[in-house]
Design a protein around this motif. Structure first.
Motif, PDB file in Angstrom:
ATOM      1  N   PHE A  13      12.677   0.353   0.948  1.00  7.48           N
ATOM      2  CA  PHE A  13      11.284   0.777   1.091  1.00  7.48           C
ATOM      3  C   PHE A  13      11.215   2.301   1.034  1.00  7.48           C
ATOM      4  N   GLN A  14      12.138   2.953   1.727  1.00  3.46           N
ATOM      5  CA  GLN A  14      12.158   4.417   1.757  1.00  3.46           C
ATOM      6  C   GLN A  14      12.507   5.017   0.397  1.00  3.46           C
ATOM      7  N   GLU A  15      13.342   4.310  -0.362  1.00  2.80           N
ATOM      8  CA  GLU A  15      13.776   4.832  -1.663  1.00  2.80           C
ATOM      9  C   GLU A  15      12.797   4.517  -2.792  1.00  2.80           C
ATOM     10  N   LYS A  16      12.164   3.350  -2.725  1.00  4.18           N
ATOM     11  CA  LYS A  16      11.403   2.873  -3.877  1.00  4.18           C
ATOM     12  C   LYS A  16       9.885   2.943  -3.736  1.00  4.18           C
ATOM     13  N   MET A  17       9.357   2.842  -2.528  1.00  2.00           N
ATOM     14  CA  MET A  17       7.900   2.829  -2.372  1.00  2.00           C
ATOM     15  C   MET A  17       7.326   4.203  -2.707  1.00  2.00           C
ATOM     16  N   ASP A  18       6.191   4.214  -3.382  1.00  6.69           N
ATOM     17  CA  ASP A  18       5.513   5.453  -3.741  1.00  6.69           C
ATOM     18  C   ASP A  18       4.781   5.980  -2.511  1.00  6.69           C
ATOM     19  N   TYR A  19       5.408   6.928  -1.818  1.00  7.07           N
ATOM     20  CA  TYR A  19       4.864   7.396  -0.536  1.00  7.07           C
ATOM     21  C   TYR A  19       3.530   8.119  -0.730  1.00  7.07           C
ATOM     22  N   ASP A  20       3.400   8.859  -1.827  1.00  9.79           N
ATOM     23  CA  ASP A  20       2.133   9.545  -2.095  1.00  9.79           C
ATOM     24  C   ASP A  20       0.999   8.536  -2.242  1.00  9.79           C
ATOM     25  N   GLU A  21       1.306   7.417  -2.888  1.00 13.12           N
ATOM     26  CA  GLU A  21       0.286   6.374  -3.068  1.00 13.12           C
ATOM     27  C   GLU A  21      -0.074   5.747  -1.721  1.00 13.12           C
ATOM     28  N   LEU A  22       0.914   5.556  -0.855  1.00 14.30           N
ATOM     29  CA  LEU A  22       0.642   5.036   0.492  1.00 14.30           C
ATOM     30  C   LEU A  22      -0.256   5.996   1.266  1.00 14.30           C
ATOM     31  N   LEU A  23      -0.012   7.296   1.113  1.00 15.61           N
ATOM     32  CA  LEU A  23      -0.816   8.300   1.814  1.00 15.61           C
ATOM     33  C   LEU A  23      -2.227   8.416   1.246  1.00 15.61           C
ATOM     34  N   ASN A  24      -2.412   7.980   0.000  1.00 20.95           N
ATOM     35  CA  ASN A  24      -3.742   8.059  -0.618  1.00 20.95           C
ATOM     36  C   ASN A  24      -4.763   7.187   0.094  1.00 20.95           C
ATOM     37  N   CYS A  25      -4.286   6.133   0.762  1.00 22.58           N
ATOM     38  CA  CYS A  25      -5.208   5.250   1.490  1.00 22.58           C
ATOM     39  C   CYS A  25      -5.796   6.014   2.675  1.00 22.58           C
ATOM     40  N   MET A  26      -7.125   6.176   2.699  1.00 17.05           N
ATOM     41  CA  MET A  26      -7.803   6.939   3.755  1.00 17.05           C
ATOM     42  C   MET A  26      -8.218   6.058   4.940  1.00 17.05           C
ATOM     43  N   ARG A  27      -7.896   4.757   4.861  1.00 13.14           N
ATOM     44  CA  ARG A  27      -8.269   3.792   5.903  1.00 13.14           C
ATOM     45  C   ARG A  27      -9.785   3.725   6.088  1.00 13.14           C
ATOM     46  N   CYS A  28     -10.533   3.970   5.006  1.00 14.55           N
ATOM     47  CA  CYS A  28     -11.994   4.023   5.101  1.00 14.55           C
ATOM     48  C   CYS A  28     -12.623   2.651   5.321  1.00 14.55           C
ATOM     49  N   GLY A  29     -11.951   1.595   4.834  1.00 18.97           N
ATOM     50  CA  GLY A  29     -12.470   0.241   5.029  1.00 18.97           C
ATOM     51  C   GLY A  29     -13.388  -0.266   3.927  1.00 18.97           C
ATOM     52  N   PHE A  30     -13.565   0.520   2.841  1.00 18.66           N
ATOM     53  CA  PHE A  30     -14.393   0.049   1.734  1.00 18.66           C
ATOM     54  C   PHE A  30     -13.830  -1.239   1.129  1.00 18.66           C
ATOM     55  N   CYS A  31     -12.526  -1.420   1.260  1.00 18.88           N
ATOM     56  CA  CYS A  31     -11.862  -2.592   0.671  1.00 18.88           C
ATOM     57  C   CYS A  31     -12.116  -3.878   1.450  1.00 18.88           C
ATOM     58  N   LEU A  32     -12.475  -3.741   2.726  1.00 16.37           N
ATOM     59  CA  LEU A  32     -12.522  -4.927   3.595  1.00 16.37           C
ATOM     60  C   LEU A  32     -13.495  -6.009   3.113  1.00 16.37           C
ATOM     61  N   PRO A  33     -14.727  -5.668   2.745  1.00 14.95           N
ATOM     62  CA  PRO A  33     -15.661  -6.734   2.318  1.00 14.95           C
ATOM     63  C   PRO A  33     -15.263  -7.412   1.011  1.00 14.95           C
ATOM     64  N   THR A  34     -14.319  -6.813   0.273  1.00 15.12           N
ATOM     65  CA  THR A  34     -13.921  -7.402  -1.012  1.00 15.12           C
ATOM     66  C   THR A  34     -12.696  -8.301  -0.891  1.00 15.12           C
ATOM     67  N   CYS A  35     -12.050  -8.305   0.270  1.00 16.71           N
ATOM     68  CA  CYS A  35     -10.761  -9.000   0.423  1.00 16.71           C
ATOM     69  C   CYS A  35     -10.944 -10.414   0.971  1.00 16.71           C
ATOM     70  N   PRO A  36     -10.681 -11.437   0.161  1.00 11.31           N
ATOM     71  CA  PRO A  36     -10.878 -12.821   0.617  1.00 11.31           C
ATOM     72  C   PRO A  36     -10.024 -13.196   1.827  1.00 11.31           C
ATOM     73  N   THR A  37      -8.771 -12.730   1.872  1.00  4.30           N
ATOM     74  CA  THR A  37      -7.911 -13.135   2.994  1.00  4.30           C
ATOM     75  C   THR A  37      -8.339 -12.461   4.294  1.00  4.30           C
ATOM     76  N   TYR A  38      -8.866 -11.242   4.199  1.00  2.00           N
ATOM     77  CA  TYR A  38      -9.400 -10.565   5.390  1.00  2.00           C
ATOM     78  C   TYR A  38     -10.596 -11.344   5.934  1.00  2.00           C
ATOM     79  N   ILE A  39     -11.479 -11.741   5.031  1.00  2.00           N
ATOM     80  CA  ILE A  39     -12.687 -12.468   5.439  1.00  2.00           C
ATOM     81  C   ILE A  39     -12.339 -13.839   6.000  1.00  2.00           C
TER      82      ILE A  39
END
Length: 443
Positions: A13-39
């Motif tokens: 995970f430390q070697e392969k995951m794109d850390y910059d992409e992980l940091l791009n998530c602002m935790r704003c929650g705009f994604c929540l209403p679109t996610c079927p498993t969350y709902i």
């Protein structure tokens, strides 16, 4: 997971995951209403896009161990990518999910039954089209010989989960082995020539759904396309890429790139949303391979869904006719979110005279098929399907149209589950368009 597996997974995970992409998530929650498993999970953050990204980052940072709960959260994701279009930061969630799953599945020792199943599916079956043809030949024998009727009447199928029993009923009648093998690799247009195209046949589409592939090619001919169908092409690798088998997916991608490079065409046409979305991502899949990345870009830039080229060639302005019929459309997640194609199918359906197109509420929400998700996560899949059927019934449509084989089977399953098989049908958009075109032509 044992300690060694956890340590290995965390390191990768430390070697392969794109850390910059992980940091791009602002935790704003705009994604929540679109996610079927969350709902459907009662708004459980473990089953939301931002929750899963937080989990991935926590594993990289060493704040949590990559245990079974982490795996369960990632496995529960449909991979529908509905979170991507609404993300203000443009987080490539699908890429993060695929990388995380690949790391886990390549480093966690599976049970013997799971290991055996994955070996058969990912290595022995899908990469080999001749074996797919053989398997579909057996399916056809099962359906035509009366064994299927006997299996249902005798109760033999009751050992399967309910969803699998219904799925057995809705699988299309398989073509005969001879029909699959005796097909052309080049077709002339049936109208004034407008484009040179290649056709991506796929694996399931070219066997179980062979008639839909034939309908696709016929539509392209009517629209003025000369078509080449490279013989050496194979499975797109999407199932592998989404299920933690990226190395195999890369092998399959290279095979397809080589197969289509020789074809001097304007576009490579697909008719399966899931395949198309993976094909347009070949340049990302092979981004770390200097020998292939530019070739992959050239390939990906030519991918176009059948509905897009039909609109480009003004097929919607040709006579299209159905008997009085109410239609609704279920988006293929990957066609919409991966290929950004959602207006074109609707334009085509709205152009059919004699029919009334009614937009379904949340037509862009996943139907719960998601590759093999409806098999491995059956309970959640059926919850999602139940919601989808509620919305479908509200449209009063007699025909549900979609643009992906998995979605098509899932909607057929929903119709059967609701006891509506005498009142409603599900159909791939190209089959419906061919029906409408030939109806108008014969009047």
């Amino acid at each position: 997971m044992n300690i060694i597996e956890k340590e290995r997974i965390q390191k990768q995970f430390q070697e392969k995951m794109d850390y910059d992409e992980l940091l791009n998530c602002m935790r704003c929650g705009f994604c929540l209403p679109t996610c079927p498993t969350y709902i459907e999970s009662g708004k459980n953050e473990l089953h939301s896009p931002r929750g899963r990204i937080a989990i991935m980052k926590a594993v990289v940072d060493g704040d949590i161990e990559p245990d079974e709960e982490v795996k369960k959260s990632l496995d529960m994701c449909l991979g529908c990518r509905a979170c991507e279009p609404v993300c203000p930061s443009g987080v490539k969630y699908g890429h993060l999910l695929e990388e995380a799953r690949d790391i886990i599945y390549q480093n966690k020792k599976p049970s013997l039954p799971v290991k055996g199943l994955r070996e058969v599916v990912f290595n022995q079956l899908f990469p080999h089209q001749n074996r797919m043809v053989g398997l579909v030949g057996l399916l056809g024998f099962y359906q035509r010989s009366g064994i299927s009727t006997l299996a249902r009447k005798s109760g033999m199928l009751k050992v399967l989960p309910d969803s699998m029993q219904l799925m057995e009923k809705v699988i299309p009648l398989a073509p005969r082995k001879k029909e699959i093998k005796n097909r052309p690799t080049h077709l002339e247009p049936l109208a004034v020539k407008k484009k040179n195209v290649a056709f991506f046949s796929g694996c399931l589409m070219d066997t179980v759904f062979m008639k839909t592939n034939e309908a696709t090619k016929k539509l392209l001919q009517y629209a003025g396309c000369e078509i080449v169908i490279p013989k050496t092409q194979g499975c797109c690798g999407a199932l592998h890429g989404h299920s933690g088998e990226k190395m195999k997916a890369k092998e399959m991608a290279k095979k397809n790139i080589e197969a289509f490079e020789k074809a001097e065409v304007d576009y490579i046409i697909t008719n399966a949303g899931g395949c198309g979305a993976f094909l347009v991502d070949y340049d990302h899949l092979l981004k770390d391979d200097p020998e292939w990345v530019e070739r992959a870009k050239g390939f990906a830039n030519k991918i176009k869904d059948i509905t897009s080229i039909l609109i480009e060639l003004k097929f919607d302005q040709l006579p299209l006719q159905l008997n009085e019929e109410v239609l609704t459309y279920q988006d293929s997640c990957h066609l919409r979110n991966g290929q950004k194609t959602f207006i074109e199918p609707r334009k085509l359906l709205q152009s059919i005279s004699g029919s009334d197109f009614v937009e379904m509420k949340n037509a862009d929400r996943c139907c719960g098929s998601a590759g093999i998700y409806n098999i491995v996560e059956s309970e959640m899949s059926m919850q999602i399907l139940d919601y989808k059927m509620e919305q479908t019934k509200k449209t009063k449509a007699k025909t549900i149209v979609t643009a992906n084989p998995g979605c098509l089977l899932q909607m057929k399953l929903g119709i059967e589950k609701e006891g509506l098989s005498e009142q409603m049908r599900a159909i791939h958009i190209v089959d419906l368009l061919l029906e409408a075109y030939e109806n108008a032509k014969n009047k």
